[in-house]
Design an enzyme around this catalytic site. Structure first.
Site, PDB file in Angstrom:
ATOM      1  N   TRP A   1      39.599 190.429 143.433  1.00 30.95           N
ATOM      2  CA  TRP A   1      41.058 190.448 143.443  1.00 30.95           C
ATOM      3  C   TRP A   1      41.542 191.302 142.255  1.00 30.95           C
ATOM      4  O   TRP A   1      41.005 191.195 141.143  1.00 30.95           O
ATOM      5  CB  TRP A   1      41.611 189.013 143.321  1.00 30.95           C
ATOM      6  CG  TRP A   1      43.091 189.006 143.143  1.00 30.95           C
ATOM      7  CD1 TRP A   1      44.024 189.184 144.123  1.00 30.95           C
ATOM      8  CD2 TRP A   1      43.812 188.861 141.911  1.00 30.95           C
ATOM      9  NE1 TRP A   1      45.280 189.169 143.580  1.00 30.95           N
ATOM     10  CE2 TRP A   1      45.179 188.969 142.210  1.00 30.95           C
ATOM     11  CE3 TRP A   1      43.419 188.663 140.590  1.00 30.95           C
ATOM     12  CZ2 TRP A   1      46.177 188.884 141.258  1.00 30.95           C
ATOM     13  CZ3 TRP A   1      44.415 188.574 139.620  1.00 30.95           C
ATOM     14  CH2 TRP A   1      45.780 188.670 139.960  1.00 30.95           C
TER      15      TRP A   1
ATOM     16  N   TRP B   1      53.155 191.484 155.778  1.00 31.55           N
ATOM     17  CA  TRP B   1      52.381 190.360 156.344  1.00 31.55           C
ATOM     18  C   TRP B   1      51.268 190.003 155.362  1.00 31.55           C
ATOM     19  O   TRP B   1      50.298 190.726 155.232  1.00 31.55           O
ATOM     20  CB  TRP B   1      51.804 190.793 157.693  1.00 31.55           C
ATOM     21  CG  TRP B   1      51.007 189.751 158.420  1.00 31.55           C
ATOM     22  CD1 TRP B   1      49.868 189.145 157.997  1.00 31.55           C
ATOM     23  CD2 TRP B   1      51.285 189.209 159.720  1.00 31.55           C
ATOM     24  NE1 TRP B   1      49.412 188.263 158.952  1.00 31.55           N
ATOM     25  CE2 TRP B   1      50.269 188.287 160.022  1.00 31.55           C
ATOM     26  CE3 TRP B   1      52.297 189.427 160.665  1.00 31.55           C
ATOM     27  CZ2 TRP B   1      50.221 187.593 161.235  1.00 31.55           C
ATOM     28  CZ3 TRP B   1      52.246 188.726 161.868  1.00 31.55           C
ATOM     29  CH2 TRP B   1      51.224 187.819 162.134  1.00 31.55           C
ATOM     30  N   ASP B   2      51.445 188.866 154.699  1.00 32.24           N
ATOM     31  CA  ASP B   2      50.503 188.496 153.641  1.00 32.24           C
ATOM     32  C   ASP B   2      49.494 187.466 154.141  1.00 32.24           C
ATOM     33  O   ASP B   2      49.694 186.806 155.165  1.00 32.24           O
ATOM     34  CB  ASP B   2      51.303 187.942 152.452  1.00 32.24           C
ATOM     35  CG  ASP B   2      50.626 188.213 151.123  1.00 32.24           C
ATOM     36  OD1 ASP B   2      49.419 188.482 151.113  1.00 32.24           O
ATOM     37  OD2 ASP B   2      51.310 188.137 150.081  1.00 32.24           O
TER      38      ASP B   2
ATOM     39  N   ASP C   1      58.226 187.033 148.798  1.00 35.79           N
ATOM     40  CA  ASP C   1      58.061 185.588 148.881  1.00 35.79           C
ATOM     41  C   ASP C   1      59.233 184.843 148.231  1.00 35.79           C
ATOM     42  O   ASP C   1      59.792 185.292 147.233  1.00 35.79           O
ATOM     43  CB  ASP C   1      56.754 185.255 148.133  1.00 35.79           C
ATOM     44  CG  ASP C   1      56.258 183.871 148.422  1.00 35.79           C
ATOM     45  OD1 ASP C   1      56.947 183.130 149.135  1.00 35.79           O
ATOM     46  OD2 ASP C   1      55.161 183.541 147.927  1.00 35.79           O
TER      47      ASP C   1
ATOM     48  N   ASN D   1      46.969 184.828 151.868  1.00 31.46           N
ATOM     49  CA  ASN D   1      46.572 184.615 150.477  1.00 31.46           C
ATOM     50  C   ASN D   1      45.470 183.605 150.215  1.00 31.46           C
ATOM     51  O   ASN D   1      45.438 182.998 149.135  1.00 31.46           O
ATOM     52  CB  ASN D   1      47.810 184.234 149.651  1.00 31.46           C
ATOM     53  CG  ASN D   1      48.607 185.474 149.282  1.00 31.46           C
ATOM     54  OD1 ASN D   1      48.036 186.484 148.892  1.00 31.46           O
ATOM     55  ND2 ASN D   1      49.913 185.398 149.422  1.00 31.46           N
TER      56      ASN D   1
ATOM     57  N   CYS E   1      48.758 192.828 153.795  1.00 33.21           N
ATOM     58  CA  CYS E   1      48.530 192.407 152.419  1.00 33.21           C
ATOM     59  C   CYS E   1      47.645 191.173 152.467  1.00 33.21           C
ATOM     60  O   CYS E   1      47.750 190.374 153.390  1.00 33.21           O
ATOM     61  CB  CYS E   1      49.879 192.063 151.776  1.00 33.21           C
ATOM     62  SG  CYS E   1      49.757 191.496 150.075  1.00 33.21           S
TER      63      CYS E   1
ATOM     64  N   ASP F   1      47.041 193.825 144.130  1.00 31.35           N
ATOM     65  CA  ASP F   1      48.066 193.147 143.320  1.00 31.35           C
ATOM     66  C   ASP F   1      48.097 193.713 141.914  1.00 31.35           C
ATOM     67  O   ASP F   1      48.988 193.389 141.131  1.00 31.35           O
ATOM     68  CB  ASP F   1      47.786 191.638 143.260  1.00 31.35           C
ATOM     69  CG  ASP F   1      48.409 190.915 144.441  1.00 31.35           C
ATOM     70  OD1 ASP F   1      49.232 191.516 145.146  1.00 31.35           O
ATOM     71  OD2 ASP F   1      48.067 189.739 144.661  1.00 31.35           O
TER      72      ASP F   1
HETATM   73  C1  GLA Z   1      50.453 187.981 147.184  1.00 30.63           C
HETATM   74  C2  GLA Z   1      50.828 189.442 147.363  1.00 30.63           C
HETATM   75  C3  GLA Z   1      51.930 189.813 146.401  1.00 30.63           C
HETATM   76  C4  GLA Z   1      53.118 188.923 146.626  1.00 30.63           C
HETATM   77  C5  GLA Z   1      52.715 187.465 146.499  1.00 30.63           C
HETATM   78  C6  GLA Z   1      53.836 186.544 146.895  1.00 30.63           C
HETATM   79  O1  GLA Z   1      49.816 187.780 145.972  1.00 30.63           O
HETATM   80  O2  GLA Z   1      49.703 190.251 147.214  1.00 30.63           O
HETATM   81  O3  GLA Z   1      52.290 191.153 146.555  1.00 30.63           O
HETATM   82  O4  GLA Z   1      53.670 189.173 147.891  1.00 30.63           O
HETATM   83  O5  GLA Z   1      51.596 187.155 147.321  1.00 30.63           O
HETATM   84  O6  GLA Z   1      53.483 185.226 146.823  1.00 30.63           O
END
Ligand code: GLA
Length: 740
Positions: free
Chosen positions: A200, A478-479, A368, A481, A527, A549
């Protein structure tokens, strides 16, 4: 146009690219053997394709046939359990749990065009008439299993796409334990492996090393293609440089677990398999059913790594990206994440959009925090209703305000997730991936939805539809995580639990298929904690990706350089952010940050309200420079000249390739970066490439002119700049033509 030739006397099928060929021998009507892939080759030797030594302690191919030794052969799809002790490409068991080892009956089928793989992303031919597909169908009469190997050559890019279909025409289920999408047996001409590893905020770092005896393997079992290893890699000769030598590139059109295996055996043969990761995969194939592997892509170039990248970039733009975005210029983007994080309201966003519009931004993306109770990352994923405390006029009200400033409006979503602390989790605790009666590991306080379930997929499609139709939204970020853990589904029978990782990805593609078909004009940006799922499977739906990020320009130089080996700059989201940088604490100039970001898909991600007038003026000039050169920066040929992995400098250029009339132009851009200063450094000196030998190019800032041959063969001396993190962009204009 014919891309496939069949020599029926010698049973050789050849796929021809512009400069390459892929040649297969159909052996004894039972086995496809690999003859060659690389520089275009006309095979005239008919008998001695393979060594025929009688050697000790080796297994013969078939009973009474001593014409070859299994381990010496080069197969198109390596077997298990038949005397070939290399890592197999596939492993299938019949209804009695016996391994299926053949013998197979082989039939060959060639058709014009290329069929899309059902339920999976796969390269789209521009014009079906331009290519043909070869199918090698292997039938095992004992079990009724058909294994069909498919090959299509895209001649312009010397690109071969491959995938495999397993069809059960028997009366009992068979179990697929391993199913690579491609397998390649090569004599090892001292190949080196080039691949992208990372983590990451440190994605796609370049590594090159010789192959040694034994198996080299890398992949992902995280549920996504991952930050750690990208599913694109290359084999090169030791002499291969950026500009010369052979390069063989591979990529997987898939977004989940994968495995790349390269086994160098005792005979200096190299087997390369690329496909679904067998540790996290198994498939029950019922009578009458078929299973398709994802697609693998192979690209050849004899013009070094830049040649290979050029083929990848063109191929991805024209055959992977969704058609509406193949030729479309991308807007300059503003994203509020690093500007506000969760702490915003409509008034603040409108203030930001006012400034954004003034400085030349064209698309405003709300990140977000706009829904549910989402003021931290501990809550509300899945509750996709607007937080009216922050946005009293809803998304529509905000989007309309943004539109009044002549900006498009984009929105962040993380559809694949639910927070434990959400209304959705209370209503549907059975919807997230977990093992019944065992605790589930949490990552970023969230859980992954079970996309193998049709009710979950329908919920997502409906929710996305509601959101996208509720306001003028022209872009979705579109994330995704977190990785997948505790992988089990309450809906799958015991015998199919091992299918869940793949079914998850199929479920994701289903949702994306539906939603992108309904909203073809919406620009989707992928994303996953930055660049954790940067692969061709996602780019098939989302033609740009948040690269990392980590927005620090110095880190980004390496990340973008590594990424560019396979992925075109237009696919790499790259933003100018605040200093000291939020991830690494480094301070760099606005100019340096701008030059780095404009080498990708350009945008801003910082609190514009905190900038001075001077900085705003500088940013306005920056974005207008980008807009002016956008065609070149987004669709031109990207050439790596000097690697930041090898020195403290990075140099690259953007030039329109003369081959493409629509993009031909009369200038090019050269970017130079120095990361760390040293005392008494010599002036930077670089040789450029792909220029016209006898044309005069004027470097605009100095007014000096150079011939193409001079720039390419003697090189150019650039002015030395003082300090760390300094950069310069040079415009070279063909003499006699105009551009400022
Ligand atoms: C991830 C994405 C970021 C942002 C955050 C929001 O980490 O990579 O760019 O959108 O989520 O929570």
């Amino acid at each position: 146009m014919s891309t496939i030739a069949f020599d029926s006397d010698n049973k050789i099928v050849s796929l021809y690219g512009k400069k390459s060929s892929y040649n297969i021998k159909l052996y004894n009507t039972s086995l496809p053997l690999h003859l060659h892939w690389g520089a275009k080759t006309c095979l005239s030797v008919k008998k001695s394709f393979f060594p025929a030594n009688d050697r000790g302690f080796m297994i013969l191919a078939e009973a009474r046939d001593n014409s070859y030794l299994v381990e010496e052969m080069q197969f198109e799809y390596g077997f298990a359990e038949n005397g070939d002790f290399r890592v197999p490409a596939f492993r299938v068991r019949d209804g009695q749990n016996y391994p299926i080892t053949g013998p197979f009956e082989l039939t060959t089928y060639i058709y014009r065009g290329k069929n899309q793989i059902p339920g999976l992303p796969s390269a789209r031919p521009e014009n079906a008439q331009d290519l043909e597909t070869l199918e090698l169908r292997m039938h095992d009469s004992k079990s009724g299993l058909w294994i069909t190997l498919s090959y299509s050559m895209f001649p312009k890019y010397d690109a071969v796409t491959r995938h495999v279909r397993f069809s059960n025409e028997g009366s009992r289920p068979v179990k697929i334990e391993k199913a690579a999408s491609m397998s390649l047996d090569l004599y090892n001409w001292e190949y080196e492996l080039l691949y992208l590893h990372g983590a990451w905020a440190r994605e796609r770092q370049l590594q090159r090393r010789p192959l040694q005896s034994g198996t080299t393997a890398f992949g992902s079992i995280r549920g996504t293609s991952s930050h750690q290893f990208n599913p694109s890699f290359a084999l090169v000769s030791p002499q291969t440089t950026e500009f010369s030598g052979e390069a063989y590139g591979f990529s997987f059109v898939y977004s989940g677990n994968f495995l790349s295996e390269l086994e160098l055996n005792h005979d200096n043969n190299l087997r390369l398999n690329l496909g679904l990761h067998p540790d996290t995969f198994e498939w029950q194939l019922q009578p009458g059913d078929s299973f398709n592997t994802p697609e693998a892509l192979m690209i050849y170039s004899d013009e070094g790594l830049n040649g290979m990248s050029h083929n990848f970039h063109g191929f991805i733009r024209n055959h992977i990206f969704p058609p509406p975005f193949q030729k479309a210029e991308r807007p300059i983007l503003f994203n509020n994440w690093e500007a506000t994080y969760f702490d915003f309201d409509e008034r603040g966003l409108v203030e930001l959009s006012d400034i954004a519009a003034d400085i030349g931004v064209e698309l405003f993306v709300l990140d977000d925090g706009w829904f549910g109770e989402r003021n931290t990352d501990r809550t509300s994923l899945g509750d996709w209703t607007v937080n009216t405390e922050k946005l009293p006029n809803g998304l529509k009200g905000l989007a309309e305000e943004i539109e009044k400033r002549e900006l498009q409006f984009g929105l962040w979503l993380e559809p694949e997730m639910m927070s434990l602390n959400s209304k959705l989790a209370l209503a549907h605790p059975e919807w997230y991936i977990s093992i019944p009666n065992r605790p589930v590991a949490e990552g970023r306080n969230q859980l992954v939805l079970d996309l193998s379930r049709s009710d979950v997929r329908e919920f997502l499609i409906e929710t996305l539809d509601q959101i996208l139709s509720s306001a003028p939204i022209s872009c979705v970020k579109w994330d995704m995580n977190r990785y997948l853990t505790n992988v089990a589904s309450s809906q799958l029978p015991a015998s199919q639990q091992q299918e869940l990782y793949h079914r998850y990805v199929l479920g994701l593609y289903h949702v994306l298929d539906e939603i992108t078909a309904k909203y073809p004009k919406v620009l989707f940006e992928g994303c996953s904690g930055g660049g954790g799922r940067f692969d061709l499977g996602v780019l098939y739906y989302m033609p740009q990706y948040w690269t990392s990020d980590n927005t620090d320009a110095v880190s980004r130089i390496k990340i973008q350089y590594g990424t560019s080996l396979f992925y075109p700059p237009i696919s790499m989201g790259a933003h100018v952010s605040a200093v000291p940088n939020h991830q690494v604490g480094r301070t760099t100039s606005l100019e340096f940050r701008g030059h780095t970001a404009m080498s990708g898909n350009f945008g801003y991600e910082l609190d514009l309200r905190a900038l001075s007038d001077t900085e705003l003026r500088q940013i306005t000039q920056q974005s207008s420079f980008y807009a002016q050169h956008r065609r070149l920066l987004q669709f031109g040929r990207f050439l790596r000249i000097k690697s930041p992995f090898e020195s403290s400098e990075a140099v690259w250029m953007f030039i329109h390739s003369a081959a493409s009339a629509e993009d031909s132009s009369d200038y090019f851009l050269l970017f130079w970066f120095r990361l760390h200063a040293e005392a008494n450094l010599p002036s930077p000196r670089v040789k450029l490439a792909y220029l016209e030998e006898n044309v005069l190019y004027e470097e605009k800032s100095s007014g000096l002119s150079y011939t193409g041959s001079e720039l390419m063969h003697r090189g150019i001396i650039l002015p030395q700049l003082e300090g760390d993190y300094v950069s310069q962009v040079y415009i070279f204009q063909k003499k006699g033509s105009e551009n400022s």
